[in-house]
Scaffold this active site. Structure first.
Site, PDB file in Angstrom:
ATOM      1  N   ASP A 308       0.861  -1.179   0.000  1.00 54.18           N
ATOM      2  CA  ASP A 308       0.000   0.000   0.000  1.00 54.18           C
ATOM      3  C   ASP A 308       0.905   1.240   0.000  1.00 54.18           C
ATOM      4  O   ASP A 308       2.135   1.144   0.096  1.00 54.18           O
ATOM      5  CB  ASP A 308      -0.967  -0.016   1.201  1.00 54.18           C
ATOM      6  CG  ASP A 308      -2.211   0.819   0.916  1.00 54.18           C
ATOM      7  OD1 ASP A 308      -2.134   1.750   0.081  1.00 54.18           O
ATOM      8  OD2 ASP A 308      -3.268   0.567   1.514  1.00 54.18           O
ATOM      9  N   GLU A 508     -10.341   7.152   3.785  1.00 52.46           N
ATOM     10  CA  GLU A 508      -9.557   6.516   4.845  1.00 52.46           C
ATOM     11  C   GLU A 508      -9.091   7.535   5.879  1.00 52.46           C
ATOM     12  O   GLU A 508      -8.867   8.690   5.558  1.00 52.46           O
ATOM     13  CB  GLU A 508      -8.359   5.766   4.242  1.00 52.46           C
ATOM     14  CG  GLU A 508      -7.757   6.458   3.061  1.00 52.46           C
ATOM     15  CD  GLU A 508      -6.545   5.748   2.478  1.00 52.46           C
ATOM     16  OE1 GLU A 508      -5.888   4.972   3.166  1.00 52.46           O
ATOM     17  OE2 GLU A 508      -6.254   6.013   1.299  1.00 52.46           O
TER      18      GLU A 508
HETATM   19  C1  BGC Z   1      -5.136   3.083   0.129  1.00 52.35           C
HETATM   20  C2  BGC Z   1      -5.303   2.112  -1.013  1.00 52.35           C
HETATM   21  C3  BGC Z   1      -5.053   2.788  -2.325  1.00 52.35           C
HETATM   22  C4  BGC Z   1      -3.706   3.460  -2.315  1.00 52.35           C
HETATM   23  C5  BGC Z   1      -3.386   4.190  -3.598  1.00 52.35           C
HETATM   24  C6  BGC Z   1      -3.862   3.859   0.015  1.00 52.35           C
HETATM   25  O1  BGC Z   1      -3.796   4.880   0.965  1.00 52.35           O
HETATM   26  O2  BGC Z   1      -5.158   2.379   1.345  1.00 52.35           O
HETATM   27  O3  BGC Z   1      -6.590   1.551  -0.966  1.00 52.35           O
HETATM   28  O4  BGC Z   1      -5.151   1.851  -3.347  1.00 52.35           O
HETATM   29  O5  BGC Z   1      -3.663   4.395  -1.267  1.00 52.35           O
HETATM   30  O6  BGC Z   1      -4.102   5.337  -3.749  1.00 52.35           O
HETATM   31  C1  BGC Z   2      -3.073  10.030  -2.080  1.00 50.87           C
HETATM   32  C2  BGC Z   2      -3.886   8.776  -1.960  1.00 50.87           C
HETATM   33  C3  BGC Z   2      -3.303   7.922  -0.951  1.00 50.87           C
HETATM   34  C4  BGC Z   2      -3.110   8.691   0.349  1.00 50.87           C
HETATM   35  C5  BGC Z   2      -2.417   7.848   1.349  1.00 50.87           C
HETATM   36  C6  BGC Z   2      -2.975  10.717  -0.754  1.00 50.87           C
HETATM   37  O1  BGC Z   2      -2.221  11.878  -0.848  1.00 50.87           O
HETATM   38  O2  BGC Z   2      -3.646  10.877  -3.010  1.00 50.87           O
HETATM   39  O3  BGC Z   2      -3.928   8.047  -3.140  1.00 50.87           O
HETATM   40  O4  BGC Z   2      -4.139   6.850  -0.768  1.00 50.87           O
HETATM   41  O5  BGC Z   2      -2.396   9.876   0.147  1.00 50.87           O
HETATM   42  O6  BGC Z   2      -2.090   8.546   2.511  1.00 50.87           O
END
Ligand code: BGC
Ligand code: BGC
Length: 635
Positions: A308, A508
């Site tokens: 990830d 998230e």
């Molecule tokens: C998320 C993933 C995602 C990745 C890329 C991560 O923070 O947990 O689900 O695919 O970012 O954007």
């Molecule tokens: C990105 C996401 C990623 C996330 C993780 C963001 O800045 O755009 O894709 O999942 O950071 O922390």
């Protein structure tokens, strides 16, 4: 035209199935057909071995490195570092954010890979988790929780085929989907990315999405590589904390959280993303037992594992150690999104990985295995022979045909929780319908997180699609007076009041909550609707069940619409009775905040049980097949 292509595939399938039927009978045919559907990636090992034998260590390490499109300011970095993959993270997009702009940008990235000595094609990945959701103008589908309510694997597969076409239309070959989390606590902000609380439901719909994206055969011309995520037990963390710690014994881990991966591997998933979270205190990115022995060994997963976003960085304060630890644990490709100049960026990763191999901390056999797994998938996908994107696919991004499939998903996802005195369906010939609430006319709220931006945003964030209010106006008879107030005024004298309440978009981390009661503003809006004296129809736009308290008694009818995406017309289809509601809760609906704890969820009676969902008994269903329900998993 794209529609014929969809049909073409169906025709080919049907044709093959018929010939097959003629020769083999019944179950024998099905066995043969599904065997054909899961061509093992190791079939490509001869090509892989021949290519691997020509590769230098730098070229191998490049294949294992995935940089982010925004960190790679200069696209030529793909050539310089032999990068095997690039991603666009949530909300990252080319300056010209439409299908053509994406195609142009992705093609440029890909062209740099073809300038390297061995011309190994680049694999470009994106979070297409409910449609091609970073692309302005793409069709946005309901988030997975809504698809879970449909209980309809055939529809989920059909939807994923549309997503596949939209992703492929922008020159991208990899979607970080499906999320096969079995979400056990709705405090978790990613609950909506999960199909539901039931292992069986998640397994079935996850496999359907994989078949839709990968097109049964990864070698199909328009197939997009799927990525089951996040391995494993991301939805089982204590108190629903994002990236938290799942505390359970191995039998529970296997029964509840591992099972969807068994189904995903069986469906031929080519890649799996490892979870930020821990199991009994051990971070998944360092868990060799689960990544290598169980997933690759016992489950026979032949594809590759991707980390990830900067997740290996969390293993320890020593990045070089993290690199060796995670690769030795079984990671094949690492998402290294940080830009040069910041810590733990891809240049540093490449250096640390190379040094660790030189120092004997990572055996060469592990590097060869990782690269072979990535190359297997690139060969199987036919990437070496796919120089450009079909312009018809690019033109079809956001098409009316695609929107129609999303609308079907929306109307099948709605769950009718209450319907006193047949308040629903609404008549299309009311004199005056009053609509209240910001969420009634807000495409950004309808779509939720992972839409144009990472966390999502309220407001007109995406072009195309229909808000619920616009859909209502299109559906009612021309002489019906439809009034609207975001804050609830002017409802008196209406024949019915429709209140749309909901959660502001989140993704998230930011979406984690301990208190899931309706916001005071939402509760006040429903109370205000009640004061009009007209029947109150409440529609909820939310990524999870919210604690209803008095809002339930104050509503004559209550519909949970989840995060439906751009096609608000699907909501109007059900409200006005063109389709009767068939959605069933993919998770139990808690009565109060106290029921959010895992033990209370198991032992106490919820407000509505798993599988609950009413219908309009006076209307025949337009669904052709009635689906038996898939039960929740008990531990
Ligand atoms: C998320 C993933 C995602 C990745 C890329 C991560 O923070 O947990 O689900 O695919 O970012 O954007
Ligand atoms: C990105 C996401 C990623 C996330 C993780 C963001 O800045 O755009 O894709 O999942 O950071 O922390």
């Amino acid at each position: 035209m794209f529609v014929p292509r969809l049909c073409q595939r169906a025709v080919t399938h049907t044709g093959r199935a018929c010939i097959c039927l003629g020769i083999w009978l019944g179950a024998g045919c099905i066995a043969l057909w599904s065997a054909a559907a899961v061509e093992p990636p190791s079939n490509y090992d001869p090509q892989v071995a021949a290519l691997l034998a020509q590769m230098t260590l730098d070229e191998k390490i490049g294949q294992m490195t995935q940089a982010d499109s925004e960190a790679l300011k200069d696209k030529s970095g793909v050539q310089k570092y032999f990068l095997g993959s690039v991603l666009s993270g949530g909300g990252h997009a080319p300056a010209e954010n439409d299908a053509k702009g994406w195609l142009k940008s992705c093609d440029e990235f890909r062209s740099w890979a073809l300038k390297t000595r061995l011309k190994i094609p680049l694999l470009y990945g994106v979070d297409a988790v409910h449609g091609h959701n970073n692309v302005d103008g793409a069709v946005i589908f309901p988030h997975n929780i809504g698809l879970g309510a449909t209980r309809d694997p055939a529809l989920v597969e059909k939807a994923a085929r549309v997503v596949e076409a939209e992703v492929a239309g922008t020159g991208i070959q990899w979607a970080f989907a499906p999320c096969v989390a079995v979400a056990r606590n709705e405090c978790w902000g990613r609950t909506y990315e999960s199909f539901g609380e039931s292992t069986e439901l998640v397994s079935e719909l996850g496999a359907a999405e994989i078949r839709g994206l990968q097109g049964r055969q990864l070698s199909d011309p328009t197939s997009v590589l799927a990525c089951a995520k996040h391995f494993v037990a991301d939805g089982g963390t204590a108190d629903g904390v994002d990236q938290g710690n799942a505390l359970c014994d191995e039998a529970t881990l296997r029964k509840v959280f591992l099972a969807p991966y068994v189904a995903a591997v069986k469906a031929g998933v080519g890649s799996i993303m490892v979870s930020y979270s821990s199991w009994n205190g051990q971070k998944m990115h360092g868990n060799k037992e689960l990544l290598t022995r169980v997933l690759k060994g016992e489950l026979g997963f032949e594809g590759f594992l991707v980390s990830d976003w900067a997740a290996i960085d969390q293993l320890s304060p020593n990045y070089k150690w993290d690199v060796a630890e995670s690769i030795n644990a079984g990671l094949d490709m690492v998402m290294v999104p940080n830009a040069p100049g910041t810590s733990n960026n891809y240049v540093e990763f490449i250096q640390d990985l190379k040094e660790s191999v030189g120092e004997g901390k990572i055996p060469m056999s592990r590097i060869d295995d990782a690269v072979s797994r990535i190359l297997r998938i690139k060969f199987q996908m036919g990437l070496f022979d796919k120089p450009y994107t079909d312009p018809e696919l690019t033109a079809a991004v956001g098409s009316a045909e695609h929107r129609e499939v999303a609308r079907e998903c929306v109307r099948e996802s709605l769950v009718l929780l209450k319907n006193s005195d047949h308040a629903l369906p609404l008549s299309k010939n009311l004199k005056h319908l009053h609509v209240m609430g910001q969420a009634a006319d807000d495409i950004g709220m309808q779509c939720g997180g992972w839409t144009i931006s990472w966390q999502g945003k309220a407001g007109p964030t995406i072009h195309g699609g229909t808000t619920i209010l616009a859909a209502i106006r299109k559906t009612v008879a021309p002489d019906v007076e439809v009034t609207y107030s975001a804050t609830g005024e002017r409802g008196h004298g209406a024949d019915a009041v429709l209140v749309v309440v909901g959660e502001m978009p989140y993704a998230e981390k930011d979406g984690d909550r301990k208190d899931l009661r309706l916001s005071a503003t939402n509760a006040a809006l429903i109370a205000r609707a009640k004061q009009t004296g007209a029947p109150v129809i409440t529609v909820m736009i939310s990524g999870r069940p919210l604690i209803l308290d008095s809002a339930l008694a104050q509503s004559d009818a209550l519909v949970e619409a989840w995060l439906p995406g751009t096609e608000g017309q699907g909501v109007a289809d059900v409200l006005f009775g063109d389709y009767k509601p068939t959605g069933k809760l993919p998770r139990r609906w808690p009565l109060n905040n106290q029921q959010l704890s895992a033990t209370a969820a198991l032992n106490e009676k919820p407000l509505f049980p798993y599988g609950f969902g009413l219908s309009y008994d006076s209307l025949p269903s337009k669904r052709s097949t009635a689906k038996a329900d898939i039960g929740p998993t008990s531990e």
